[in-house]
Enzyme design. Structure first.
Site, PDB file in Angstrom:
ATOM      1  N   LEU A 190       0.821  -1.213   0.000  1.00  0.00           N
ATOM      2  CA  LEU A 190       0.000   0.000   0.000  1.00  0.00           C
ATOM      3  C   LEU A 190       0.860   1.270   0.000  1.00  0.00           C
ATOM      4  O   LEU A 190       1.895   1.341   0.659  1.00  0.00           O
ATOM      5  CB  LEU A 190      -0.925   0.000   1.222  1.00  0.00           C
ATOM      6  CG  LEU A 190      -1.866  -1.203   1.331  1.00  0.00           C
ATOM      7  CD1 LEU A 190      -2.775  -1.056   2.557  1.00  0.00           C
ATOM      8  CD2 LEU A 190      -2.714  -1.376   0.069  1.00  0.00           C
ATOM      9  N   HIS A 231      -3.416   4.173  -2.381  1.00  0.00           N
ATOM     10  CA  HIS A 231      -4.346   3.291  -1.668  1.00  0.00           C
ATOM     11  C   HIS A 231      -4.903   4.002  -0.431  1.00  0.00           C
ATOM     12  O   HIS A 231      -6.071   3.829  -0.084  1.00  0.00           O
ATOM     13  CB  HIS A 231      -3.636   2.015  -1.205  1.00  0.00           C
ATOM     14  CG  HIS A 231      -3.086   1.184  -2.314  1.00  0.00           C
ATOM     15  ND1 HIS A 231      -1.740   0.998  -2.503  1.00  0.00           N
ATOM     16  CD2 HIS A 231      -3.707   0.474  -3.291  1.00  0.00           C
ATOM     17  CE1 HIS A 231      -1.547   0.199  -3.538  1.00  0.00           C
ATOM     18  NE2 HIS A 231      -2.712  -0.117  -4.046  1.00  0.00           N
ATOM     19  N   MET A 235       1.772   7.330  -8.338  1.00  0.00           N
ATOM     20  CA  MET A 235       2.147   6.310  -7.349  1.00  0.00           C
ATOM     21  C   MET A 235       1.706   4.944  -7.810  1.00  0.00           C
ATOM     22  O   MET A 235       0.601   4.772  -8.334  1.00  0.00           O
ATOM     23  CB  MET A 235       1.530   6.643  -6.002  1.00  0.00           C
ATOM     24  CG  MET A 235       2.197   7.834  -5.390  1.00  0.00           C
ATOM     25  SD  MET A 235       2.003   7.850  -3.611  1.00  0.00           S
ATOM     26  CE  MET A 235       2.868   9.374  -3.259  1.00  0.00           C
ATOM     27  N   ARG A 262       4.457  -0.836  -8.211  1.00  0.00           N
ATOM     28  CA  ARG A 262       5.561  -1.301  -9.065  1.00  0.00           C
ATOM     29  C   ARG A 262       6.684  -0.263  -9.167  1.00  0.00           C
ATOM     30  O   ARG A 262       7.747  -0.583  -9.694  1.00  0.00           O
ATOM     31  CB  ARG A 262       5.042  -1.658 -10.459  1.00  0.00           C
ATOM     32  CG  ARG A 262       4.174  -2.929 -10.439  1.00  0.00           C
ATOM     33  CD  ARG A 262       3.773  -3.383 -11.831  1.00  0.00           C
ATOM     34  NE  ARG A 262       3.211  -4.715 -11.834  1.00  0.00           N
ATOM     35  CZ  ARG A 262       1.908  -5.009 -11.894  1.00  0.00           C
ATOM     36  NH1 ARG A 262       1.012  -4.028 -11.942  1.00  0.00           N
ATOM     37  NH2 ARG A 262       1.491  -6.261 -11.898  1.00  0.00           N
TER      38      ARG A 262
END
Ligand code: PAF
Length: 278
Positions: free
Chosen positions: A33, A37, A184, A187
């Site tokens: 996260l 998120h 963001m 990965r």
């Protein structure tokens, strides 16, 4: 905060909330996260009586050559972040609980899955449609929160929710960016310093296109070409200008369009986009 591990436990908790007249907000994730998120979780917590975040690295949305095994898993830190935001439940089912021996049912959303990521990752949206349906069936949310960074995914989930009469409000939250503009993504942690700096050309090319759109450019081919030129330093998968709901290619900018890009940068496949309403 409670951690639940199976669809039956999750559904029992959700049924209890509904019986008590509480609304459930839901942020589905694959963990690792970040602030993107966190924005989904905050909205779920603020706009509903109770809130759930799921953490499940879904095997059915990865092709055999993709990064399922090395996808970052940071469960302890994820739970700490969810708790700090005030989430009531982390739903973290096991792969065996989600896909038991003999599992044979998949959800296929047509048309809206054909272009962009659906073209380069042909089994991806079948996995997403399937897992999100299963998560919805267990969590029974009133509202579910998805990020605009995965704009095609959000359009697929809206289509699926309408088509299957799921009665869930799908809320799309804005892209959260690093201070230098990079969208963001879990990965991003695959990138070394040189790749991280090249990856910036995605958001920069999109920002330049935003300037063209604001200046009145409406020709899709010219906008796409300008973005392609801005992304010369990376290995482009696609640059497409499409209708934001149907994900069909458009020749001119009318109504709400999605300008979406995907590129391989070192080991990471990155996506980014802007939406524009003419
Ligand atoms: O966007 C994601 O993280 C995933 O595709 C989702 C929606 C959690 C399904 O696995």
């Amino acid at each position: 905060m409670t951690i639940l591990r199976s669809p039956s436990e999750m559904r029992a908790w959700a049924d209890e909330q509904h019986r008590a007249g509480r609304t459930i907000g839901f942020a589905p994730t694959m963990g690792a996260l970040h602030e993107g998120h966190a924005s989904l979780m905050r909205a779920a917590a603020e706009q509903n009586d109770v809130s759930v975040v799921s953490i499940f690295v879904n095997p059915t949305q990865f092709a055999p050559n993709e990064d399922l095994d090395k996808y970052p898993r940071t469960f302890e830190a994820d739970c700490a972040l969810a708790e700090s935001i005030g989430m009531d439940v982390v739903y973290a089912p096991t792969a065996r609980a989600m896909y038991p021996e003999g599992y044979a049912t998949y959800v296929n959303v047509e048309r809206v899955t054909q272009r962009l990521c659906g073209a380069s990752r042909p089994t991806f949206f079948r996995g997403v449609g399937t897992v999100v349906t299963k998560l919805f069936n267990a969590v029974r949310p009133d509202r579910a929160y998805f990020g605009q960074k995965d704009a095609q995914q959000a359009a697929v989930i809206r289509r699926m929710t309408r088509d299957l009469d799921l009665g869930i409000e799908i809320v799309e939250m804005p892209i959260v960016r690093e201070p230098d503009g990079l969208a963001m993504s879990s990965r991003n942690r695959y990138l070394d310093a040189e790749e991280r700096s090249r990856a910036l050309c995605l958001s920069q090319a999109l920002a330049a296109a935003q300037g063209l759109l604001e200046a009145g450019e409406r020709d899709a081919a010219r906008i796409v070409e300008a973005v392609r030129q801005g992304m010369a330093e990376v290995d482009i998968d696609y640059v497409e200008l499409v209708d934001a709901e149907t994900i069909e290619r458009v020749a001119r900018v009318e109504g709400t369009v999605l300008l979406a890009v995907a590129a391989q940068v070192g080991p990471a496949r990155l996506i980014d986009n802007i939406k524009f309403t003419a």
